[in-house]
Design a protein around this motif. Structure first.
Motif, mmCIF file in Angstrom:
data_model
loop_
_atom_site.group_PDB
_atom_site.id
_atom_site.type_symbol
_atom_site.label_atom_id
_atom_site.label_comp_id
_atom_site.label_asym_id
_atom_site.label_seq_id
_atom_site.Cartn_x
_atom_site.Cartn_y
_atom_site.Cartn_z
ATOM 1 N N ALA A 193 -10.544 -3.334 0.914
ATOM 2 C CA ALA A 193 -11.775 -4.026 0.512
ATOM 3 C C ALA A 193 -11.680 -4.523 -0.927
ATOM 4 N N ASN A 194 -11.082 -3.725 -1.805
ATOM 5 C CA ASN A 194 -10.928 -4.137 -3.206
ATOM 6 C C ASN A 194 -9.804 -5.152 -3.380
ATOM 7 N N GLY A 195 -8.754 -5.038 -2.578
ATOM 8 C CA GLY A 195 -7.621 -5.955 -2.676
ATOM 9 C C GLY A 195 -7.906 -7.311 -2.050
ATOM 10 N N ALA A 196 -8.839 -7.340 -1.131
ATOM 11 C CA ALA A 196 -9.246 -8.592 -0.467
ATOM 12 C C ALA A 196 -10.768 -8.589 -0.383
ATOM 13 N N PRO A 197 -11.443 -8.793 -1.529
ATOM 14 C CA PRO A 197 -12.894 -8.644 -1.563
ATOM 15 C C PRO A 197 -13.663 -9.660 -0.721
ATOM 16 N N ASN A 198 -13.073 -10.802 -0.396
ATOM 17 C CA ASN A 198 -13.738 -11.801 0.422
ATOM 18 C C ASN A 198 -13.385 -11.562 1.884
ATOM 19 N N ALA A 199 -14.304 -10.985 2.632
ATOM 20 C CA ALA A 199 -14.045 -10.645 4.030
ATOM 21 C C ALA A 199 -13.652 -11.866 4.861
ATOM 22 N N LYS A 200 -14.036 -13.043 4.444
ATOM 23 C CA LYS A 200 -13.671 -14.263 5.181
ATOM 24 C C LYS A 200 -12.167 -14.507 5.143
ATOM 25 N N SER A 201 -11.474 -13.956 4.152
ATOM 26 C CA SER A 201 -10.022 -14.161 4.039
ATOM 27 C C SER A 201 -9.212 -13.040 4.680
ATOM 28 N N TRP A 202 -9.853 -12.047 5.243
ATOM 29 C CA TRP A 202 -9.152 -10.897 5.792
ATOM 30 C C TRP A 202 -8.159 -11.262 6.889
ATOM 31 N N GLY A 203 -8.443 -12.263 7.685
ATOM 32 C CA GLY A 203 -7.545 -12.652 8.768
ATOM 33 C C GLY A 203 -6.233 -13.230 8.273
ATOM 34 N N GLU A 204 -6.218 -13.735 7.038
ATOM 35 C CA GLU A 204 -5.002 -14.327 6.467
ATOM 36 C C GLU A 204 -4.427 -13.489 5.322
ATOM 37 N N THR A 205 -5.000 -12.343 5.068
ATOM 38 C CA THR A 205 -4.505 -11.474 3.996
ATOM 39 C C THR A 205 -3.687 -10.348 4.614
ATOM 40 N N ALA A 206 -2.436 -10.236 4.212
ATOM 41 C CA ALA A 206 -1.555 -9.177 4.721
ATOM 42 C C ALA A 206 -1.984 -7.828 4.147
ATOM 43 N N ALA A 207 -2.153 -6.852 4.999
ATOM 44 C CA ALA A 207 -2.604 -5.524 4.581
ATOM 45 C C ALA A 207 -1.491 -4.685 3.960
ATOM 46 N N THR A 208 -0.304 -4.762 4.505
ATOM 47 C CA THR A 208 0.773 -3.873 4.086
ATOM 48 C C THR A 208 1.116 -3.986 2.604
ATOM 49 N N PRO A 209 1.269 -5.191 2.039
ATOM 50 C CA PRO A 209 1.566 -5.262 0.603
ATOM 51 C C PRO A 209 0.475 -4.637 -0.272
ATOM 52 N N LEU A 210 -0.777 -4.784 0.143
ATOM 53 C CA LEU A 210 -1.875 -4.181 -0.623
ATOM 54 C C LEU A 210 -1.756 -2.655 -0.601
ATOM 55 N N LEU A 211 -1.441 -2.105 0.566
ATOM 56 C CA LEU A 211 -1.341 -0.648 0.694
ATOM 57 C C LEU A 211 -0.115 -0.095 -0.036
ATOM 58 N N VAL A 212 1.022 -0.771 0.082
ATOM 59 C CA VAL A 212 2.230 -0.301 -0.614
ATOM 60 C C VAL A 212 2.015 -0.364 -2.123
ATOM 61 N N ASN A 213 1.415 -1.440 -2.601
ATOM 62 C CA ASN A 213 1.132 -1.560 -4.026
ATOM 63 C C ASN A 213 0.219 -0.421 -4.497
ATOM 64 N N ALA A 214 -0.787 -0.098 -3.712
ATOM 65 C CA ALA A 214 -1.693 0.997 -4.070
ATOM 66 C C ALA A 214 -0.958 2.335 -4.083
ATOM 67 N N LEU A 215 -0.075 2.566 -3.107
ATOM 68 C CA LEU A 215 0.690 3.809 -3.066
ATOM 69 C C LEU A 215 1.560 3.958 -4.313
ATOM 70 N N VAL A 216 2.236 2.877 -4.674
ATOM 71 C CA VAL A 216 3.116 2.896 -5.846
ATOM 72 C C VAL A 216 2.291 3.139 -7.113
ATOM 73 N N SER A 217 1.153 2.466 -7.216
ATOM 74 C CA SER A 217 0.305 2.634 -8.405
ATOM 75 C C SER A 217 -0.270 4.055 -8.495
ATOM 76 N N MET A 218 -0.763 4.574 -7.390
ATOM 77 C CA MET A 218 -1.359 5.910 -7.397
ATOM 78 C C MET A 218 -0.323 6.997 -7.663
ATOM 79 N N ALA A 219 0.903 6.761 -7.272
ATOM 80 C CA ALA A 219 1.960 7.746 -7.499
ATOM 81 C C ALA A 219 2.558 7.594 -8.892
ATOM 82 N N ASP A 220 2.039 6.650 -9.642
ATOM 83 C CA ASP A 220 2.493 6.386 -11.025
ATOM 84 C C ASP A 220 4.007 6.176 -11.051
ATOM 85 N N CYS A 221 4.438 5.196 -10.255
ATOM 86 C CA CYS A 221 5.867 4.898 -10.145
ATOM 87 C C CYS A 221 6.278 3.875 -11.198
ATOM 88 N N ARG A 222 7.528 4.025 -11.648
ATOM 89 C CA ARG A 222 8.103 3.078 -12.627
ATOM 90 C C ARG A 222 9.439 2.590 -12.153
#
Length: 127
Positions: A98-127
């Motif tokens: 929801a935060n990575g794609a705040p406009n629900a109208k674009s959800w059909g064209e927004t890839a979910a996996t990159p948003l989730l992987v990016n969040a995992l990397v950020s939350m794990a404080d990866c460098r």
């Protein structure tokens, strides 16, 4: 079966997911869309098939991210280091998407996996 094969199998199962999710299409590039994952999240509590697909998809995403983060160069040196473990749950997935794609109208064209992987990397404080 290797972790990579299992991850790919899980993603393939979701990508070819059946009638329960047929109403929501992948992106025009064939990626799993935010709309698909949100629909799985919405239906998981009342639809066993959607719950299984969600578990397979999130397991594949998490496992694939883990494989990437554990990759090493020819000398065995990790490309990435993380100071915290990675974890996903349904609430976190919904918030990230929801935060990575705040406009629900674009959800059909927004890839979910990159948003989730990016969040995992950020939350794990990866460098």
């Amino acid at each position: 079966m290797s972790h990579i094969r299992l991850s790919l199998l899980a993603l393939l199962l979701v990508a070819t997911a059946a009638p329960a999710l047929a109403a929501t299409a992948s992106t025009s590039k064939g990626q799993i869309s935010v709309a698909q994952v949100m629909q799985m999240l919405d239906r998981a509590g009342s639809d066993q098939h959607a719950g299984q697909l969600l578990q397979a998809y999130l397991g594949g995403v998490g496992e694939s991210a883990g494989v990437l983060l554990n990759a090493t160069d020819a000398k065995g040196k990790p490309y990435v280091s993380c100071s915290k473990p990675m974890a996903l749950n349904a609430g976190l997935v919904r918030d990230v998407l929801a935060n990575g794609a705040p406009n629900a109208k674009s959800w059909g064209e927004t890839a979910a996996t990159p948003l989730l992987v990016n969040a995992l990397v950020s939350m794990a404080d990866c460098r």
